[in-house]
Design an enzyme around this catalytic site. Structure first.
Site, PDB file in Angstrom:
ATOM      1  N   ASP A  33       0.821  -1.210   0.000  1.00 18.11           N
ATOM      2  CA  ASP A  33       0.000   0.000   0.000  1.00 18.11           C
ATOM      3  C   ASP A  33       0.855   1.260   0.000  1.00 18.11           C
ATOM      4  OD1 ASP A  33      -2.616  -1.370   0.236  1.00 18.11           O
ATOM      5  OD2 ASP A  33      -1.840  -1.993   2.178  1.00 18.11           O
ATOM      6  N   GLU A 143      -9.024  -2.176   4.791  1.00 19.38           N
ATOM      7  CA  GLU A 143      -8.543  -1.678   6.070  1.00 19.38           C
ATOM      8  C   GLU A 143      -9.448  -0.571   6.604  1.00 19.38           C
ATOM      9  OE1 GLU A 143      -3.805  -2.592   5.234  1.00 19.38           O
ATOM     10  OE2 GLU A 143      -4.675  -0.670   4.675  1.00 19.38           O
TER      11      GLU A 143
END
Length: 247
Positions: A33, A143
């Site tokens: 990420d 997330e």
């Protein structure tokens, strides 16, 4: 995905103008990420982007992967080792808790992990204040939805460019951006403690969360886990509550 990358690049440039900022920075963890975000901010601000590497009792491989990401996309980096700061602050807090008869051994692993995330957040904002750069977050849709981030830690940022993209889409974006395969195929981990992985901690897989977010059928057990994580983490996605004026 190239069109999505282009849209995100323009969006980041717009946010810089709106904030009258000088550029963008990101904490480089060595994961996929932050690798994608590093590439995006380098595209958005070729001469005003920065990757901040912040080892804190971390796996040395993570730091090496962070450097590989930076080299691959050409982003400038600064390394700030937080180990000494952590080694001073955590024992001090724990001693005071013990002296006050408030110490709970079973709470220490998570408290320690969250402290490290918040030390990194404070570091990023200190660097941001120095450079005039906005702090760019790395949380993806999975997330963000489950609350798998530390409140006022990795969740403490100015911009969150990836929250509309599943983990699978982020991985696809990473390949298009030329992120090294060692990072693309790496098992997701926040590096909070030895052997820690995201999926073990959440109790379900990113692939399953991705399917859920797309409206696809998943096992009932996984749905219950995801729904519970989302409900419990609601406060992380909101401003702190305040009482009404007419209370």
């Amino acid at each position: 995905m190239e069109q999505e990358i282009e849209k995100l690049t323009k969006w980041l440039q717009e946010k810089i103008k709106e904030a009258n900022a000088e550029g963008l920075l990101v904490g480089l963890s060595g994961g996929i990420d932050s690798a994608v975000v590093a590439n995006l901010i380098k595209r958005a601000c070729p001469e005003a982007s920065l990757g901040v590497i912040m080892p804190c009792k971390s796996d040395g491989e993570d730091e090496q992967h962070a450097k590989e990401v930076a080299e691959a996309c050409g982003i400038k980096t600064v390394t700030i080792d937080l180990t000494t700061t952590h080694d001073t602050l955590l024992p001090t807090i724990q001693k005071q808790l013990r002296d006050s008869d408030l110490y709970k051994e079973e709470a220490q692993q998570l408290a320690d992990a969250n402290l490290r995330a918040r030390l990194r957040m404070s570091t990023l904002y200190t660097v941001g204040a120095n450079t005039g750069y906005l702090v760019t977050g790395t949380d993806n849709a999975a997330e963000w939805y489950t609350g798998y981030f530390t409140k006022y830690g990795d969740g403490g940022v100015d911009l969150v460019p990836l929250t509309n993209y599943t983990k699978g889409e982020v991985r696809e974006m990473a390949r298009d951006l030329g992120v090294p395969s060692s990072i693309v195929e790496k098992k997701p981990s926040a590096g909070l403690w030895e052997g820690q992985t995201d999926e073990n901690e959440m109790g379900t897989s990113y692939a399953t969360i991705d399917r859920y977010l797309k409206g696809e059928a998943i096992p009932e057990k996984d749905k219950e886990i995801i729904d519970s994580l989302h409900k419990r983490s609601h406060h992380k996605r909101q401003m702190p509550p305040a009482p009404p004026k007419d209370l």
